[in-house]
Design a protein around this motif. Sequence first.
Motif, PDB file in Angstrom:
ATOM      1  N   THR A 132     -45.482  -2.496 -32.824  1.00 37.64           N
ATOM      2  CA  THR A 132     -46.524  -3.298 -33.528  1.00 37.64           C
ATOM      3  C   THR A 132     -47.961  -2.813 -32.581  1.00 37.64           C
ATOM      4  N   GLU A 133     -48.779  -3.473 -33.023  1.00 38.16           N
ATOM      5  CA  GLU A 133     -50.380  -3.171 -32.439  1.00 38.16           C
ATOM      6  C   GLU A 133     -50.254  -3.496 -30.859  1.00 38.16           C
ATOM      7  N   LEU A 167     -50.018  -0.275 -29.083  1.00 39.56           N
ATOM      8  CA  LEU A 167     -50.783   0.672 -29.303  1.00 39.56           C
ATOM      9  C   LEU A 167     -51.879   0.959 -28.115  1.00 39.56           C
ATOM     10  N   GLU A 225     -56.169   1.394 -27.261  1.00 37.33           N
ATOM     11  CA  GLU A 225     -57.266   1.205 -27.934  1.00 37.33           C
ATOM     12  C   GLU A 225     -57.652   2.186 -29.003  1.00 37.33           C
ATOM     13  N   GLN A 256     -55.709   4.375 -30.357  1.00 38.10           N
ATOM     14  CA  GLN A 256     -54.901   4.249 -31.567  1.00 38.10           C
ATOM     15  C   GLN A 256     -55.019   3.218 -32.632  1.00 38.10           C
ATOM     16  N   THR A 257     -55.216   2.008 -31.989  1.00 37.27           N
ATOM     17  CA  THR A 257     -55.810   1.068 -32.862  1.00 37.27           C
ATOM     18  C   THR A 257     -56.730   1.228 -33.568  1.00 37.27           C
ATOM     19  N   GLU A 261     -57.115   1.630 -37.669  1.00 41.83           N
ATOM     20  CA  GLU A 261     -58.131   0.700 -38.610  1.00 41.83           C
ATOM     21  C   GLU A 261     -59.214   1.426 -39.259  1.00 41.83           C
ATOM     22  N   ARG A 313     -56.955  -5.364 -40.392  1.00 41.71           N
ATOM     23  CA  ARG A 313     -55.947  -5.726 -39.304  1.00 41.71           C
ATOM     24  C   ARG A 313     -54.702  -5.403 -39.511  1.00 41.71           C
ATOM     25  N   ILE A 314     -54.184  -4.692 -38.262  1.00 35.32           N
ATOM     26  CA  ILE A 314     -52.900  -3.786 -38.364  1.00 35.32           C
ATOM     27  C   ILE A 314     -51.722  -5.072 -38.514  1.00 35.32           C
ATOM     28  N   VAL A 350     -46.737  -1.248 -37.166  1.00 35.43           N
ATOM     29  CA  VAL A 350     -46.577   0.377 -36.887  1.00 35.43           C
ATOM     30  C   VAL A 350     -45.484   0.481 -36.491  1.00 35.43           C
ATOM     31  N   ALA A 404     -48.029   2.946 -40.864  1.00 35.43           N
ATOM     32  CA  ALA A 404     -48.622   1.632 -40.430  1.00 35.43           C
ATOM     33  C   ALA A 404     -48.999   0.928 -41.800  1.00 35.43           C
ATOM     34  N   VAL A 440     -51.606  -1.988 -43.038  1.00 28.22           N
ATOM     35  CA  VAL A 440     -52.829  -2.434 -42.639  1.00 28.22           C
ATOM     36  C   VAL A 440     -53.445  -3.350 -43.701  1.00 28.22           C
TER      37      VAL A 440
END
Length: 203
Positions: free
Chosen positions: A35-36, A39, A41, A43-44, A48, A146-147, A150, A165, A167
């Motif tokens: 999940t996020e 991840l 920063e 990658q997040t 997005e 908003r993820i 993942v 992913a 999103v």
Amino acid sequence: MNLIKRMLLMALAALTALALFGCAKPNADGDPQQTEAALTEEQTARIEFLAEAFARFGPCDMKNGLTLSWMERIIPCVWAGRLEECELEGFCKVTLEEADATVDSVFKGMEIPDYTRKKYDASQDQEYFLLNGYYYMKLAKPLAARIDSVKPFEDAETGAERVRATVSVFEEGELMTVVTMELAPDAESCYSVVRTELNDYMK
């Protein structure tokens, strides 16, 4: 001494629980799902960024190929909602170099030949065009992503590592679409796109 031991054990238990929560949680089928929370920063932000772009670009599948003119559309889809108005009313702009770098990072290694680029045409109402070394693009509303999930997996055909992913993308607080992306890890850009779908989950 006993008090110190108890405090250390409590701290260790808390750290263990935090690590487990951050790394994985079961999905509806009981399989581990990244999940996020797991991840970085970078990658997040990259996931997005790509989801917001493909919410406008639409579905694609690099395994089946894309026309060069359609691929060029990723430039306004990426930048039109992120930049301020330039000297041309209602438009923003990026340099040709920035635009080409965008294409290369999203569709790894792909280039837009000069002869296919959309040039300025005063007789047409153009969403974007190239003029004097800049891509001009009609301004668009900014989007927010908003993820939702993942999950890493292995490509069944090639054995390559991939990430799926899902999103949710919002425009002015309202859900615009749900983008599901198959991404390839990339050392330079973090992730490049292999495949995308909107609204429905990829099987």
